[in-house]
Design a protein around this motif. Structure first.
Motif, short mmCIF file in Angstrom:
data_model
loop_
_atom_site.label_atom_id
_atom_site.label_comp_id
_atom_site.label_asym_id
_atom_site.label_seq_id
_atom_site.Cartn_x
_atom_site.Cartn_y
_atom_site.Cartn_z
N ALA A 199 39.27 28.37 37.69
CA ALA A 199 39.74 29.75 37.79
C ALA A 199 41.23 29.79 38.08
CB ALA A 199 38.95 30.49 38.86
N ARG A 200 41.68 28.94 38.99
CA ARG A 200 43.11 28.90 39.30
C ARG A 200 43.92 28.50 38.06
NH1 ARG A 200 44.00 29.19 44.76
NH2 ARG A 200 42.21 28.70 46.11
N ARG A 201 43.38 27.60 37.29
CA ARG A 201 44.07 27.15 36.09
C ARG A 201 44.23 28.30 35.09
NH1 ARG A 201 42.50 21.44 33.15
NH2 ARG A 201 44.22 21.36 31.64
N LEU A 202 43.17 29.07 34.92
CA LEU A 202 43.25 30.21 33.99
C LEU A 202 44.21 31.28 34.50
CD1 LEU A 202 39.59 30.82 32.75
CD2 LEU A 202 41.48 29.77 31.52
N VAL A 203 44.13 31.61 35.77
CA VAL A 203 45.01 32.64 36.33
C VAL A 203 46.47 32.21 36.21
CG1 VAL A 203 45.67 33.86 38.43
CG2 VAL A 203 43.26 33.57 37.88
N ASP A 204 46.74 30.95 36.51
CA ASP A 204 48.11 30.46 36.43
C ASP A 204 48.62 30.49 34.98
OD1 ASP A 204 48.15 30.02 39.14
OD2 ASP A 204 47.78 27.86 39.00
N ALA A 205 47.75 30.16 34.04
CA ALA A 205 48.17 30.08 32.64
C ALA A 205 48.29 31.46 32.00
CB ALA A 205 47.18 29.23 31.84
N LEU A 206 47.37 32.36 32.33
CA LEU A 206 47.31 33.65 31.65
C LEU A 206 48.08 34.73 32.38
CD1 LEU A 206 43.51 33.61 30.72
CD2 LEU A 206 45.44 33.28 29.16
N GLY A 207 48.21 34.61 33.71
CA GLY A 207 48.82 35.70 34.47
C GLY A 207 47.93 36.93 34.37
N PRO A 208 48.41 38.08 34.88
CA PRO A 208 47.63 39.32 34.72
C PRO A 208 47.36 39.57 33.25
CG PRO A 208 49.44 39.64 36.28
CD PRO A 208 49.65 38.30 35.64
N GLY A 209 46.12 39.90 32.92
CA GLY A 209 45.81 40.07 31.51
C GLY A 209 44.40 40.49 31.22
N ALA A 210 44.00 40.33 29.97
CA ALA A 210 42.74 40.87 29.46
C ALA A 210 41.57 39.93 29.67
CB ALA A 210 42.90 41.21 27.98
N TRP A 211 41.40 39.50 30.89
CA TRP A 211 40.32 38.60 31.24
C TRP A 211 39.59 39.11 32.48
CZ3 TRP A 211 41.49 37.44 36.17
CH2 TRP A 211 42.84 37.34 36.53
N THR A 212 38.33 38.74 32.58
CA THR A 212 37.55 38.91 33.80
C THR A 212 36.94 37.55 34.11
OG1 THR A 212 37.00 41.21 33.28
CG2 THR A 212 35.63 40.10 34.93
N ILE A 213 37.22 37.03 35.29
CA ILE A 213 36.76 35.69 35.68
C ILE A 213 35.71 35.83 36.77
CG2 ILE A 213 37.42 33.48 36.69
CD1 ILE A 213 40.22 33.90 35.50
N ILE A 214 34.57 35.18 36.56
CA ILE A 214 33.49 35.22 37.55
C ILE A 214 33.48 33.91 38.33
CG2 ILE A 214 30.99 35.36 37.87
CD1 ILE A 214 30.86 36.96 35.27
N VAL A 215 33.53 34.04 39.66
CA VAL A 215 33.54 32.89 40.56
C VAL A 215 32.62 33.20 41.74
CG1 VAL A 215 35.88 32.16 39.96
CG2 VAL A 215 35.55 33.80 41.82
N PRO A 216 32.30 32.21 42.56
CA PRO A 216 31.53 32.51 43.77
C PRO A 216 32.29 33.47 44.68
CG PRO A 216 31.51 30.16 43.32
CD PRO A 216 32.52 30.76 42.40
N GLY A 217 31.56 34.39 45.30
CA GLY A 217 32.18 35.31 46.25
C GLY A 217 32.34 34.65 47.61
N ARG A 218 33.30 35.13 48.36
CA ARG A 218 33.45 34.62 49.73
C ARG A 218 32.28 35.10 50.58
NH1 ARG A 218 36.91 30.44 50.69
NH2 ARG A 218 38.95 30.80 49.78
#
Length: 214
Positions: A78-97
């Motif tokens: 997830a960090r890799r995608l956020v860093d590469a794409l920046g704010p944009g047209a994606w929704t990323i699903i990860v475990p919640g805190r």
């Protein structure tokens, strides 16, 4: 938008804090949003959309990465995608805190998050100090709205405010990628292709459950 951006932001934040729903522009389609800290407001999104409460909502975040860390457990992918794409047209699903719950999660333990490249949305989230529970501003099964008029026609009766920023830039839903399991899965291929995501993550391909691309 006839009002100044500052007055629109102040008004939207005031309404969200009081438990109202707001229609917001994103880069993909118009969304219906609530303060995620207000369970009644989040539940009202489901009523407005006639949406199955078993279907989670996404969370919109602003510019403060610390806020995202409070709600989502970012995996390395997830960090890799956020860093590469920046704010944009994606929704990323990860475990919640652990330690927080919301009707937006539909009883699950994962969080789908977005950071949209639309200044007024980022400004609203930053001023609110909390993420927005959000989804497309349409009745379930209806067309995803790319103008404020289309959004207001479908769910405007349930919302206290509509922010009109003209037609959305992408005109297609965000791409939803699930990174909460051992392997990535694209649940909805939208503005960003599965091949683009696979290239960033360094994998040959990513399975696609559904595509809204023509």
């Amino acid at each position: 938008m006839t009002d100044s951006p500052g007055s629109l932001i102040d008004r939207a934040v005031e309404l969200l804090r009081s438990g109202e729903l707001v229609i917001l522009p994103t880069d993909t389609v118009y969304g219906i949003a609530a303060d995620v800290r207000n369970d009644d407001a989040v539940t009202a999104i489901y009523r407005a959309k006639q949406r199955d409460p078993a279907q989670p909502l996404q969370l919109l975040f602003g510019r403060d990465p610390a806020l995202l860390e409070q709600y989502a457990d970012l995996t390395p992918a997830a960090r890799r995608l956020v860093d590469a794409l920046g704010p944009g047209a994606w929704t990323i699903i990860v475990p919640g805190r652990p330690g927080w719950s919301s009707p937006a999660l539909s009883g699950g333990s994962t969080v789908g998050f977005r950071i949209v490249p639309v200044d007024i949305v980022l400004d609203i989230v930053d001023a609110l100090g909390a993420p927005l529970a959000a989804t497309s501003a349409n009745v379930s099964g209806g067309p995803s709205p790319v103008t404020a008029e289309e959004a207001a026609r479908q769910v405007g009766a349930f919302c206290a405010m509509t922010i009109d920023a003209g037609p959305t830039a992408q005109g297609i839903d965000s791409t939803v990628i699930d990174l909460s399991g051992p392997d990535p899965v694209v649940l909805r291929e939208g503005a960003i292709t599965a091949n683009q995501l696979a290239s960033i993550l360094g994998v040959a391909s990513i399975p696609v459950r559904r595509s809204v691309r023509s």
